[in-house]
Write a protein that holds these residues in place. Structure first.
Motif, PDB file in Angstrom:
ATOM      1  N   LEU A  75       0.832  -1.200   0.000  1.00 48.68           N
ATOM      2  CA  LEU A  75       0.000   0.000   0.000  1.00 48.68           C
ATOM      3  C   LEU A  75       0.873   1.259   0.000  1.00 48.68           C
ATOM      4  O   LEU A  75       0.604   2.215  -0.733  1.00 48.68           O
ATOM      5  CB  LEU A  75      -0.910   0.021   1.224  1.00 48.68           C
ATOM      6  N   ARG A  76       1.900   1.266   0.840  1.00 52.16           N
ATOM      7  CA  ARG A  76       2.782   2.440   0.914  1.00 52.16           C
ATOM      8  C   ARG A  76       3.521   2.658  -0.410  1.00 52.16           C
ATOM      9  O   ARG A  76       3.608   3.781  -0.917  1.00 52.16           O
ATOM     10  CB  ARG A  76       3.801   2.262   2.046  1.00 52.16           C
ATOM     11  N   ARG A  77       4.037   1.580  -0.953  1.00 53.86           N
ATOM     12  CA  ARG A  77       4.820   1.681  -2.192  1.00 53.86           C
ATOM     13  C   ARG A  77       3.956   2.178  -3.344  1.00 53.86           C
ATOM     14  O   ARG A  77       4.377   3.043  -4.122  1.00 53.86           O
ATOM     15  CB  ARG A  77       5.425   0.312  -2.516  1.00 53.86           C
ATOM     16  N   TYR A  78       2.742   1.636  -3.459  1.00 57.38           N
ATOM     17  CA  TYR A  78       1.890   2.021  -4.586  1.00 57.38           C
ATOM     18  C   TYR A  78       1.460   3.484  -4.462  1.00 57.38           C
ATOM     19  O   TYR A  78       1.551   4.244  -5.432  1.00 57.38           O
ATOM     20  CB  TYR A  78       0.657   1.117  -4.657  1.00 57.38           C
ATOM     21  N   ARG A  79       1.019   3.888  -3.280  1.00 64.43           N
ATOM     22  CA  ARG A  79       0.568   5.272  -3.152  1.00 64.43           C
ATOM     23  C   ARG A  79       1.706   6.258  -3.385  1.00 64.43           C
ATOM     24  O   ARG A  79       1.518   7.303  -4.008  1.00 64.43           O
ATOM     25  CB  ARG A  79      -0.071   5.533  -1.785  1.00 64.43           C
ATOM     26  N   SER A  80       2.890   5.929  -2.918  1.00 62.35           N
ATOM     27  CA  SER A  80       4.030   6.795  -3.150  1.00 62.35           C
ATOM     28  C   SER A  80       4.299   6.958  -4.643  1.00 62.35           C
ATOM     29  O   SER A  80       4.656   8.046  -5.112  1.00 62.35           O
ATOM     30  CB  SER A  80       5.267   6.229  -2.447  1.00 62.35           C
ATOM     31  N   ALA A  81       4.081   5.877  -5.401  1.00 63.56           N
ATOM     32  CA  ALA A  81       4.352   5.910  -6.841  1.00 63.56           C
ATOM     33  C   ALA A  81       3.339   6.732  -7.613  1.00 63.56           C
ATOM     34  O   ALA A  81       3.683   7.350  -8.631  1.00 63.56           O
ATOM     35  CB  ALA A  81       4.388   4.484  -7.379  1.00 63.56           C
ATOM     36  N   VAL A  82       2.094   6.765  -7.141  1.00 62.70           N
ATOM     37  CA  VAL A  82       1.027   7.392  -7.940  1.00 62.70           C
ATOM     38  C   VAL A  82       0.500   8.693  -7.334  1.00 62.70           C
ATOM     39  O   VAL A  82      -0.358   9.347  -7.945  1.00 62.70           O
ATOM     40  CB  VAL A  82      -0.152   6.412  -8.150  1.00 62.70           C
ATOM     41  N   ALA A  83       0.982   9.081  -6.171  1.00 68.08           N
ATOM     42  CA  ALA A  83       0.387  10.215  -5.447  1.00 68.08           C
ATOM     43  C   ALA A  83       0.318  11.478  -6.291  1.00 68.08           C
ATOM     44  O   ALA A  83      -0.665  12.228  -6.241  1.00 68.08           O
ATOM     45  CB  ALA A  83       1.175  10.484  -4.157  1.00 68.08           C
TER      46      ALA A  83
END
Length: 296
Positions: free
Chosen positions: A285-293
């Protein structure tokens, strides 16, 4: 766009501390909502046809689950993805959805579908074979009960004589989002829906074409297409941060209003993450949101 995540109960389990930690962490990371699927009954996997779906596995009742999580979170939204509406009594669903809306302060979207598992319909004493047609009337009944204190309704499948539910949602409605890809799904959304929840389309012109079809049907129904949302499922079992950001840009430009990250779905073009533990899902969850924020 709002960003949500599909709750991976099959991997992490459904104990109170577990689902509470997942929801609170998702909220702290910056996710806007979490989503939960629905099955009431699952067929026995030992006796089911080889290769067939059974609906077995861990599925909390969504109203109970979100009622609990509403008390564990402050602003996180909740959505069913999807609740199988025609296997349930319509007025009872309207009551449950309204109660949840009140208890979570309007943070709930009711995603609905017509289902595929006949075992559940049989066990719940509902008709599997008219489920699509009946669901159209179900939505109209629920919307009337949410909007008015007393309702008179005389339809093909429902009869209400000057009666209502209490409490009702403060806004007079619970957003109803349709799942599925049946040929009748888009016309139903155009007439009665607040949004669509497809998961079958990769980011290409096929998705753009069907989104355009939904907008045309909505206009033909006398409604504003801008008021009908689109939630697209995304996954991160393949690709890199740059790939995920590019896909998010595509969906935003296509007019999607919501993205739902699934870390366990492994069908069509979606691929699950390798890990199965709580720590691995929260890291995802952290990795994905960081990538798309930056693209939301």
């Amino acid at each position: 766009m709002q960003l949500g995540a599909l709750l991976p109960l099959g991997d992490i389990g459904g104990e109170p501390a577990v689902v509470g930690e997942y929801a609170q962490t998702a909220e702290a990371i910056g996710y806007d909502f979490i989503e939960a699927p629905d099955h009431v009954l699952g067929a026995n996997e030992a006796t089911a046809a080889e290769g067939g779906r059974t609906g077995a596995g861990l599925f909390h009742d969504p109203f109970v689950l979100f009622g609990y999580l509403a008390g564990c979170t402050q602003k996180l939204g909740f959505s069913t993805g999807v609740l199988i509406l025609p296997q349930r009594q319509t007025v009872l669903v309207a009551k449950q959805a309204a109660s949840l809306d009140v208890l979570c302060g309007g943070r709930f979207r009711l995603g609905i579908g017509v289902g595929w598992n006949e075992v559940e319909f049989t066990g719940l004493n509902e008709n599997f074979h008219n489920r699509g047609r009946r669901s159209e009337e179900q939505v109209q009944v629920m919307q009337a009960l949410w909007a008015e204190s007393h309702v008179t309704f005389d339809g093909k499948y429902h009869k209400i004589e000057d009666a209502g539910i209490n409490p009702r949602p403060a806004s007079g409605k619970v957003p109803v989002w349709f799942g599925g890809h049946h040929e009748r799904t888009l016309p139903r959304i155009a007439k009665w829906g607040d949004g669509w929840m497809p998961n079958a389309y990769p980011p290409d012109h096929g998705a753009l074409d069907v989104f355009g079809q939904l907008r045309r049907l909505t206009e033909d129904a006398g409604r504003d297409p801008a008021q009908v949302g689109i939630e697209v499922w995304v996954s991160m079992g393949t690709g890199t941060e740059a790939d995920w950001a590019k896909e998010t840009r595509f969906w935003k430009q296509a007019g999607a209003s919501h993205l739902c990250l699934t870390t366990t779905f492994n069908r069509r073009h979606h691929r699950r993450i390798p890990g199965h533990t709580m720590a691995e899902h929260l890291t995802a969850l952290r990795r994905y949101r960081s990538a798309v924020a930056d693209q939301l």
